[in-house]
Write a protein that holds these residues in place. Structure first.
Motif, PDB file in Angstrom:
ATOM      1  N   HIS A 114      43.210 -36.879  27.279  1.00 27.20           N
ATOM      2  CA  HIS A 114      41.724 -36.885  26.399  1.00 27.20           C
ATOM      3  C   HIS A 114      40.831 -37.614  27.088  1.00 27.20           C
ATOM      4  N   HIS A 146      37.146 -37.648  29.503  1.00 25.77           N
ATOM      5  CA  HIS A 146      35.907 -38.402  29.441  1.00 25.77           C
ATOM      6  C   HIS A 146      35.444 -38.912  30.821  1.00 25.77           C
ATOM      7  N   HIS A 203      31.894 -35.488  23.432  1.00 22.45           N
ATOM      8  CA  HIS A 203      32.768 -34.308  23.550  1.00 22.45           C
ATOM      9  C   HIS A 203      31.989 -33.227  23.563  1.00 22.45           C
ATOM     10  N   PHE A 235      34.230 -30.158  27.560  1.00 22.72           N
ATOM     11  CA  PHE A 235      35.030 -31.050  27.286  1.00 22.72           C
ATOM     12  C   PHE A 235      36.176 -30.497  26.402  1.00 22.72           C
TER      13      PHE A 235
HETATM   14 ZN   LIG Z   1      36.951 -38.691  23.057  1.00 22.44          ZN
END
Ligand SMILES: [Zn+2]
Length: 247
Positions: free
Chosen positions: A192, A196, A211, A215
């Motif tokens: 995760h 980013h 997000h 993403f």
């Molecule tokens: Zn995040």
């Protein structure tokens, strides 16, 4: 392909060329990695692993003039090679490092960052560098530049993972460095945070969106996404109960 920090890497490569006349160790520019790091005080590190050179410079030097960075490169490379650093480079470095302005900044950094000491990517149970390498290979074609990876110092943290773009750092909560946490969950949290890096925040109408839909859709493609969400819920529920009990 983009060459991050090419200029900085070139400065270090030059220092190696000039100091290592014996040609025993002369790393190629592509084998040198230079990053700024938010150390608590005025501190820089250089190390070699598997033929690659890893340099971390205090982020207080981010605005240092080129000749100071050059001097610092000479000092660090000389230290690595156990050579005496050139006198003039030492003088240039010291003039900057011990200037009132920098001493003030480093003082402030020490106070603000306090106990935020540099910790290692290797935890008691899991090694973030290993997990990063695996994820990078599997989902990013091995193309992602490695950020600084670190376990959080304090155990009780409200967030499990955090990516700091300014300092190119991913911090993972120490609470996950435990045998009770399955490796695939640690992997998911790191995945995760790596997303980013791949999908930088977008600013729409002055608001920052981390997000984005790109993403989210990539995250959902993670093989154990559903399972990870369930585990995440469990973790959150447990924390909530703990807090309720403590209150
Ligand atoms: Zn995040």
């Amino acid at each position: 392909m983009s060459q991050p920090n090419l200029h900085l890497r070139r400065v270090f490569s030059d220092a190696f060329r000039q100091l290592e006349r014996g040609r025993r160790f002369r790393p190629d520019i592509s084998d040198i990695e230079v990053k700024f790091y938010p150390y608590a005080g005025l501190h820089h590190t250089i190390r070699v692993r598997a033929g690659r050179v890893y340099v971390r410079l205090s982020d207080l030097f981010q605005t240092a003039p080129p000749e100071v960075i050059r001097a610092l490169a000479f000092l660090l490379v000389a230290r690595l090679l156990s050579r005496k650093a050139p006198r003039d480079q030492e003088r240039i470095y010291r003039a900057f490092a011990f200037s009132p302005q920098l001493l003030r900044a480093s003082d402030l950094a020490r106070r603000q960052r306090g106990r935020k000491v540099v910790s290692s990517a290797r935890g008691t149970v899991y090694d973030l560098e290993k997990i990063f390498a695996r994820l990078n290979r599997r989902y990013f074609d091995g193309k992602m530049e490695k950020p600084v990876l670190t376990w959080s110092q304090r155990r009780a943290r409200s967030i499990l993972g955090h990516h700091d773009a300014a300092h190119d750092t991913i911090t993972i909560s120490k609470t996950l460095d435990s045998r009770e946490v399955p490796e695939w969950f640690v992997e998911y949290i790191l995945f995760h945070e790596m997303l980013h890096i791949k999908h930088p925040a977008r600013i729409i109408n002055g608001r920052r969106y981390y997000h984005t839909s790109a993403f989210r859709s990539e995250e959902k493609g993670y093989p154990r996404y559903q399972q990870a969400q369930e585990w995440l819920e469990r973790v959150m529920r447990k924390r909530h109960e703990l807090r309720a009990r403590a209150a």
